[in-house]
Motif scaffolding. Sequence first.
Motif, PDB file in Angstrom:
ATOM      1  N   ALA A   1      37.273  33.182  26.715  1.00 34.86           N
ATOM      2  CA  ALA A   1      36.373  33.525  27.813  1.00 34.86           C
ATOM      3  C   ALA A   1      36.178  32.367  28.785  1.00 34.86           C
ATOM      4  CB  ALA A   1      35.023  33.974  27.260  1.00 34.86           C
ATOM      5  N   SER A   2      36.376  31.148  28.313  1.00 37.45           N
ATOM      6  CA  SER A   2      36.169  29.988  29.176  1.00 37.45           C
ATOM      7  C   SER A   2      37.423  29.526  29.897  1.00 37.45           C
ATOM      8  CB  SER A   2      35.626  28.823  28.342  1.00 37.45           C
ATOM      9  OG  SER A   2      34.401  29.179  27.754  1.00 37.45           O
ATOM     10  N   MET A   3      38.552  30.136  29.578  1.00 35.49           N
ATOM     11  CA  MET A   3      39.802  29.688  30.209  1.00 35.49           C
ATOM     12  C   MET A   3      39.775  29.953  31.697  1.00 35.49           C
ATOM     13  SD  MET A   3      42.515  30.971  27.322  1.00 35.49           S
ATOM     14  CE  MET A   3      42.447  30.275  25.661  1.00 35.49           C
ATOM     15  N   ILE A   4      40.397  29.091  32.441  1.00 36.81           N
ATOM     16  CA  ILE A   4      40.438  29.212  33.897  1.00 36.81           C
ATOM     17  C   ILE A   4      41.900  29.295  34.306  1.00 36.81           C
ATOM     18  CG2 ILE A   4      39.932  27.997  36.045  1.00 36.81           C
ATOM     19  CD1 ILE A   4      37.457  26.835  34.615  1.00 36.81           C
ATOM     20  N   ARG A   5      42.257  30.380  34.973  1.00 38.62           N
ATOM     21  CA  ARG A   5      43.656  30.683  35.252  1.00 38.62           C
ATOM     22  C   ARG A   5      44.247  29.759  36.322  1.00 38.62           C
ATOM     23  NH1 ARG A   5      46.277  35.794  34.976  1.00 38.62           N
ATOM     24  NH2 ARG A   5      44.218  36.743  34.708  1.00 38.62           N
ATOM     25  N   ILE A   6      45.413  29.220  36.014  1.00 30.90           N
ATOM     26  CA  ILE A   6      46.167  28.484  37.023  1.00 30.90           C
ATOM     27  C   ILE A   6      47.227  29.400  37.616  1.00 30.90           C
ATOM     28  CG2 ILE A   6      47.656  26.507  37.457  1.00 30.90           C
ATOM     29  CD1 ILE A   6      46.401  25.218  34.899  1.00 30.90           C
ATOM     30  N   ALA A   7      48.127  29.885  36.752  1.00 31.56           N
ATOM     31  CA  ALA A   7      49.274  30.639  37.255  1.00 31.56           C
ATOM     32  C   ALA A   7      49.598  31.757  36.293  1.00 31.56           C
ATOM     33  CB  ALA A   7      50.478  29.726  37.418  1.00 31.56           C
ATOM     34  N   THR A   8      50.251  32.799  36.807  1.00 35.58           N
ATOM     35  CA  THR A   8      50.607  33.974  36.025  1.00 35.58           C
ATOM     36  C   THR A   8      52.091  34.217  36.213  1.00 35.58           C
ATOM     37  OG1 THR A   8      48.470  34.806  36.768  1.00 35.58           O
ATOM     38  CG2 THR A   8      49.872  36.340  35.564  1.00 35.58           C
ATOM     39  N   GLY A   9      52.791  34.612  35.153  1.00 41.17           N
ATOM     40  CA  GLY A   9      54.219  34.853  35.314  1.00 41.17           C
ATOM     41  C   GLY A   9      54.793  35.531  34.108  1.00 41.17           C
ATOM     42  N   ARG A  10      56.102  35.706  34.130  1.00 45.00           N
ATOM     43  CA  ARG A  10      56.735  36.396  33.020  1.00 45.00           C
ATOM     44  C   ARG A  10      56.850  35.520  31.796  1.00 45.00           C
ATOM     45  NH1 ARG A  10      61.645  39.542  35.649  1.00 45.00           N
ATOM     46  NH2 ARG A  10      61.044  38.808  37.689  1.00 45.00           N
ATOM     47  N   ASP A  11      57.006  34.221  32.017  1.00 45.50           N
ATOM     48  CA  ASP A  11      57.081  33.273  30.909  1.00 45.50           C
ATOM     49  C   ASP A  11      56.976  31.883  31.510  1.00 45.50           C
ATOM     50  OD1 ASP A  11      59.634  32.511  31.885  1.00 45.50           O
ATOM     51  OD2 ASP A  11      60.626  33.955  30.581  1.00 45.50           O
ATOM     52  N   ALA A  12      57.170  30.859  30.681  1.00 45.58           N
ATOM     53  CA  ALA A  12      56.962  29.486  31.138  1.00 45.58           C
ATOM     54  C   ALA A  12      57.809  29.121  32.350  1.00 45.58           C
ATOM     55  CB  ALA A  12      57.220  28.507  29.999  1.00 45.58           C
ATOM     56  N   ALA A  13      58.943  29.796  32.546  1.00 41.85           N
ATOM     57  CA  ALA A  13      59.775  29.475  33.714  1.00 41.85           C
ATOM     58  C   ALA A  13      59.000  29.673  35.011  1.00 41.85           C
ATOM     59  CB  ALA A  13      61.041  30.336  33.723  1.00 41.85           C
ATOM     60  N   ASP A  14      58.082  30.615  35.024  1.00 36.87           N
ATOM     61  CA  ASP A  14      57.315  30.918  36.240  1.00 36.87           C
ATOM     62  C   ASP A  14      56.123  30.000  36.452  1.00 36.87           C
ATOM     63  OD1 ASP A  14      58.854  33.024  37.077  1.00 36.87           O
ATOM     64  OD2 ASP A  14      57.640  34.553  36.100  1.00 36.87           O
ATOM     65  N   VAL A  15      55.606  29.418  35.403  1.00 34.08           N
ATOM     66  CA  VAL A  15      54.295  28.780  35.526  1.00 34.08           C
ATOM     67  C   VAL A  15      54.289  27.296  35.170  1.00 34.08           C
ATOM     68  CG1 VAL A  15      53.153  30.986  35.079  1.00 34.08           C
ATOM     69  CG2 VAL A  15      53.578  29.410  33.182  1.00 34.08           C
ATOM     70  N   ALA A  16      55.477  26.689  35.089  1.00 37.14           N
ATOM     71  CA  ALA A  16      55.549  25.257  34.784  1.00 37.14           C
ATOM     72  C   ALA A  16      54.606  24.497  35.710  1.00 37.14           C
ATOM     73  CB  ALA A  16      56.983  24.765  34.956  1.00 37.14           C
ATOM     74  N   PHE A  17      53.875  23.511  35.183  1.00 35.00           N
ATOM     75  CA  PHE A  17      52.939  22.769  36.043  1.00 35.00           C
ATOM     76  C   PHE A  17      53.687  21.878  37.011  1.00 35.00           C
ATOM     77  CE2 PHE A  17      53.504  19.718  32.585  1.00 35.00           C
ATOM     78  CZ  PHE A  17      53.564  18.506  33.244  1.00 35.00           C
TER      79      PHE A  17
END
Lengths: 272, 272, 272, 272
Positions: free
Chosen positions: C220-236
């Motif tokens: 519940a406390s998580m704060i969204r950075i990025a959304t994607g199909r897998d890590a390939a889409d959301v690498a920091f």
Amino acid sequence: MTSHPDGGSVACTLDYTVDSPTEFVFQIAVTTGGAVHADERLTVTVDDAEAEAETIPASHHGGRQHLVRATPGALRVRYTATVRRDAAPPRRVSAPARVQALRPSRYCPSDRMAGFAARRFGGTDAEIVRDVTEFVRGHLRYAPVSDSSTDAADTLLAGAGVCRDYAHLVTALVRASGVPARVAAVYAPGLAPMDFHLVSEVAVDGVWRIVDATGLAPRASMIRIATGRDAADVAFSTLLTGGRLTMTRMEVLAVADGDLPGDDPGEPVSLR
Amino acid sequence: MTSHPDGGSVACTLDYTVDSPTEFVFQIAVTTGGAVHADERLTVTVDDAEAEAETIPASHHGGRQHLVRATPGALRVRYTATVRRDAAPPRRVSAPARVQALRPSRYCPSDRMAGFAARRFGGTDAEIVRDVTEFVRGHLRYAPVSDSSTDAADTLLAGAGVCRDYAHLVTALVRASGVPARVAAVYAPGLAPMDFHLVSEVAVDGVWRIVDATGLAPRASMIRIATGRDAADVAFSTLLTGGRLTMTRMEVLAVADGDLPGDDPGEPVSLR
Amino acid sequence: MTSHPDGGSVACTLDYTVDSPTEFVFQIAVTTGGAVHADERLTVTVDDAEAEAETIPASHHGGRQHLVRATPGALRVRYTATVRRDAAPPRRVSAPARVQALRPSRYCPSDRMAGFAARRFGGTDAEIVRDVTEFVRGHLRYAPVSDSSTDAADTLLAGAGVCRDYAHLVTALVRASGVPARVAAVYAPGLAPMDFHLVSEVAVDGVWRIVDATGLAPRASMIRIATGRDAADVAFSTLLTGGRLTMTRMEVLAVADGDLPGDDPGEPVSLR
Amino acid sequence: MTSHPDGGSVACTLDYTVDSPTEFVFQIAVTTGGAVHADERLTVTVDDAEAEAETIPASHHGGRQHLVRATPGALRVRYTATVRRDAAPPRRVSAPARVQALRPSRYCPSDRMAGFAARRFGGTDAEIVRDVTEFVRGHLRYAPVSDSSTDAADTLLAGAGVCRDYAHLVTALVRASGVPARVAAVYAPGLAPMDFHLVSEVAVDGVWRIVDATGLAPRASMIRIATGRDAADVAFSTLLTGGRLTMTRMEVLAVADGDLPGDDPGEPVSLR
């Protein structure tokens, strides 16, 4: 292609800290028999007390393995040998060895690479071997990018690897081209830094020839330890039963009698 | 590189026998907008009664998908369009599209092929694209050896494939070389036998260019359906929920206005 | 399932030594819009002189990326944000997002795992999600055995992994069972040691729910950075063009307003 | 566990149309020696003229292969045998066979599956074998989804396969759990439809036991053809040199002396 008598001296020391009873198989003794003679000594100690090593045949093509049951403590395995090889014609490729060297294996999945090989390599067996060797030498960069699960297809994609990977890629592509191919683990005088070495062995004109796309040591001086389909067969050390342990030291030594020969990659070399 | 106005006519008919309620997504409508206009008609029927098709945006880069909820019966999906394209400069590569076209994807695992690419391809982006295209054209044999799980690394090993595999291998190797690359599903006038076609789209000098290593149809006449990272994004038909069904017929038609142009592989072609 | 207003503070600092001109994309800013507001600050400096960061949309589902062109020197990227979230019902799953979350991706090759999933998981969507989560929690051991090329099938075989691998295996198995699933990169207050975190997001009853089989931080406390199909889409961080560089420091901070909530794995949690 | 004398009759006919000179290896003769005696007959004809078959040892564990050089024409290979087995205690597992049965192989990449196995199976060797067998029986659906490149990891993901895949998955998981395991190709009285059959052979309490997760035929009546690490070693037919050919007929027959025994999966069965 009959060779001159030659020889060399080899040694290896393996130290482990063993925390619970462990069963090992070592493949570090040279393959003797036929034209190859060794004056050798293997000692296994745990905390300086002698431990037993059972000699068992290697799974392929001659060669010996040593089965060691280690109790907790400081395990040391030490092998030394003085090797003399008589002049002799290269050994002929037997029918069962030929059949086996055409089958896909864990790290040389030649069946999966048959298409790639068919598009790149052709001609006589000798031409295939030459072209595969040149391809692998040009395609790979020598770098420690692989691990124990890396197979020849992974190495083709990675474009890099160490001697194990060079040997697997040559073996897989030659085998995928329909020419029998396997690997040999060897002591390699001249290798720097010194270590166990893995090379390919291919069947051309009815005899086994050594191929080493790394070019890191002269093939003629190599001394065979074990022969197999790929690294799964010839690992210098295999744990048979779990057990907690740490390798603390590994030292390999290999010296040729007399000067190191040159090595012309175009010249066929067979290993007795 | 500004193009002349052109156009064409396309049609496709897909027949299914549906045994239980099934949800489909179809990607068969041409991508319109900007310089591309279509006079089109989509009909979906179950046992000759009209069924609903919900238009939803495609996941990438414009384009449309159609969501169909089919009840049991004979499902027919029929799409026809007359397409007119104005003369226009090629679209620039946007920053997010560029970033996305550099990421590895299901069938173009460019991260796993970076080593292979680095050992073979280099120079300017245009040179990389040219050399990859020539490599793929020479390396692959056109043959139906792949299935729906085959990725570009499998195709490299197999040395054979169909248009999907050619597009995946070009896309993966270009992307692995650091040049943005993706795929486009197209209607391809001149293709024989006629079918849906898949090609690569690469970013060179700030614009998207079409690459088709199969050389089976002139790129300039192709009409874009969908754009994506690989075939997973642009499948013409996807089942969203299970359901038992059989495809009984699939017919694709694509005709260019006027004569089919020639296609010089060395000439860059962009698709509006 | 309407949530209460909440919020938190996040920060991250990334330091690099850059030896040649390099283009990066960073995904470290929180996803804002709808019910999520951020008072934020991003600074990029090279040797303490301010450098430019171009904001570009993320490839999926909202979110932002920052494109940075770094000259040689000491690059520092620093992001801080105070986040406030209004009470709001969870967002509905849109049709295109649903379609996309059913397609196989680089690290979640759900097509290859459909057989495994079909033999293990079934029932309602909620039951599938619950059973997959329990399976993954029980099957994996938390250990850093993976690398950047590890996919969900590798993780299933390895029986171990880190948060990225847990998220990929849950996502792949849920998706392979016919339920839409994707990943979210988040700031996760309570995570120890603090780091970027990756979780799954699954579509049940028309809304996206967060699944985290690691159980390492309250959802519940998580704060969204990025959304994607897998890590390939959301690498920091992604390198767009080669360049020689070393990361010298990475620091992530995330604090929830007020006390950390508990987390009952059986309770559905949606992330605004 | 001493068995009663028993026996059976087996036959196989393989017809090929050979278009260019081709070298084959056949593994269709039963493994004799020790307690197993065969009154057998092998005939190889090309267009009804007798052709030569060279008997060579199989690569593993006894057994024979037959090397055939076929000229163009209608090749027929026909083997029949009446087999008699004396009552005898099961053969002990030799040290080299044990070592070899712990190494990963082409279709049983136990190294890659060690993590999966460690998370699921444990206890005594007998318990591991029992639990792996039950897992494989429950996890796989009998269906022809595999091809000649499918390995045990693929089969685990696919959740389906034929006898070859059942044997590979059992062998790989048992071996990955640290218990020696290999495969045996057998004639299997009672199998329907009749075909060559592949089963696992595992080392428990110092003897080899047969495991067949398909449960398609009673183990006690099986007659061993060949033994190996996986299907790569025991293929009934292998092409050594290219050559164009078509298999036109394959017929396998196996009948037990007397009534077929029942088969209690919980009961250990060893094959002489």
